[in-house]
Design a protein around this motif. Structure first.
Motif, mmCIF file in Angstrom:
data_model
loop_
_atom_site.group_PDB
_atom_site.id
_atom_site.type_symbol
_atom_site.label_atom_id
_atom_site.label_comp_id
_atom_site.label_asym_id
_atom_site.label_seq_id
_atom_site.Cartn_x
_atom_site.Cartn_y
_atom_site.Cartn_z
ATOM 1 N N LEU A 2 3.070 22.585 -4.398
ATOM 2 C CA LEU A 2 4.176 21.635 -4.309
ATOM 3 C C LEU A 2 4.040 20.777 -3.070
ATOM 4 O O LEU A 2 3.645 21.243 -2.014
ATOM 5 N N TYR A 3 4.399 19.530 -3.229
ATOM 6 C CA TYR A 3 4.385 18.607 -2.112
ATOM 7 C C TYR A 3 5.797 18.152 -1.833
ATOM 8 O O TYR A 3 6.584 17.951 -2.744
ATOM 9 N N GLU A 4 6.112 17.982 -0.569
ATOM 10 C CA GLU A 4 7.438 17.517 -0.144
ATOM 11 C C GLU A 4 7.492 16.009 -0.321
ATOM 12 O O GLU A 4 6.752 15.276 0.316
ATOM 13 N N LYS A 58 -4.429 5.226 -1.256
ATOM 14 C CA LYS A 58 -3.822 5.216 0.072
ATOM 15 C C LYS A 58 -2.885 4.016 0.220
ATOM 16 O O LYS A 58 -1.794 4.131 0.781
ATOM 17 N N GLY A 59 -3.278 2.871 -0.299
ATOM 18 C CA GLY A 59 -2.426 1.692 -0.250
ATOM 19 C C GLY A 59 -1.149 1.873 -1.056
ATOM 20 O O GLY A 59 -0.060 1.497 -0.606
ATOM 21 N N LEU A 60 -1.273 2.464 -2.235
ATOM 22 C CA LEU A 60 -0.102 2.765 -3.054
ATOM 23 C C LEU A 60 0.826 3.705 -2.304
ATOM 24 O O LEU A 60 2.039 3.483 -2.234
ATOM 25 N N ALA A 61 0.249 4.740 -1.718
ATOM 26 C CA ALA A 61 1.041 5.717 -0.979
ATOM 27 C C ALA A 61 1.750 5.070 0.204
ATOM 28 O O ALA A 61 2.933 5.333 0.451
ATOM 29 N N ALA A 62 1.046 4.206 0.911
ATOM 30 C CA ALA A 62 1.640 3.549 2.073
ATOM 31 C C ALA A 62 2.777 2.618 1.656
ATOM 32 O O ALA A 62 3.802 2.544 2.332
ATOM 33 N N SER A 63 2.619 1.927 0.541
ATOM 34 C CA SER A 63 3.663 0.996 0.111
ATOM 35 C C SER A 63 4.939 1.710 -0.307
ATOM 36 O O SER A 63 6.018 1.135 -0.237
ATOM 37 N N PHE A 64 4.828 2.965 -0.712
ATOM 38 C CA PHE A 64 5.997 3.757 -1.097
ATOM 39 C C PHE A 64 6.344 4.801 -0.039
ATOM 40 O O PHE A 64 7.209 5.633 -0.254
ATOM 41 N N HIS A 65 5.639 4.802 1.076
ATOM 42 C CA HIS A 65 5.862 5.751 2.180
ATOM 43 C C HIS A 65 5.709 7.200 1.713
ATOM 44 O O HIS A 65 6.487 8.074 2.115
ATOM 45 N N VAL A 67 3.900 10.027 2.399
ATOM 46 C CA VAL A 67 3.054 10.566 3.459
ATOM 47 C C VAL A 67 2.082 11.618 2.923
ATOM 48 O O VAL A 67 0.898 11.626 3.293
ATOM 49 N N GLU A 68 2.536 12.472 2.051
ATOM 50 C CA GLU A 68 1.675 13.529 1.514
ATOM 51 C C GLU A 68 0.494 12.940 0.755
ATOM 52 O O GLU A 68 -0.623 13.447 0.823
ATOM 53 N N LEU A 69 0.750 11.844 0.018
ATOM 54 C CA LEU A 69 -0.320 11.207 -0.733
ATOM 55 C C LEU A 69 -1.286 10.478 0.196
ATOM 56 O O LEU A 69 -2.481 10.424 -0.073
ATOM 57 N N ILE A 70 -0.796 9.942 1.292
ATOM 58 C CA ILE A 70 -1.676 9.316 2.285
ATOM 59 C C ILE A 70 -2.659 10.358 2.817
ATOM 60 O O ILE A 70 -3.855 10.091 2.946
#
Length: 102
Positions: A2-4, A58-65, A67-70
């Motif tokens: 699980l990811y937060e 990483k760009g997708l993750a950053a645009s939605f903040h 952090v776990e995906l980054i």
């Protein structure tokens, strides 16, 4: 695993406000983009394609903040193309976010 997703969910809620339909659309857009980029990552066999797919994630993750995906995208960038543990972790993240099995 699980990811937060607290920061991700908080940012989606801030963008959607009280609009449940918009919240569902934003969650769907994120999940759809994540699934497409993860598919590209899984099909990557050379360093160049793997790195491009990981950078898009990483760009997708950053645009939605997200952090776990980054962190996972950074792990992919540090890994060899096709690294199964990275792919499994990203699939688990997507599964956790959508509530659907990978």
């Amino acid at each position: 695993m699980l990811y937060e997703n607290g920061a991700l969910d908080a940012n989606l809620a801030a963008a959607a406000g009280d609009d449940a339909v918009l919240m569902a659309e934003l969650r769907g857009a994120f999940a759809g983009s994540l699934a497409r980029q993860l598919d590209l990552l899984k099909r990557s066999r050379c360093d160049g394609n793997w790195d491009v797919a990981a950078m898009r994630l990483k760009g997708l993750a950053a645009s939605f903040h997200a952090v776990e995906l980054i962190v996972l995208a950074d792990e992919a960038l540090a890994s060899a193309p096709g690294e199964p543990t990275v792919i499994r972790k990203m699939e688990a993240f997507l599964s956790d976010f959508t509530g659907q099995p990978a």
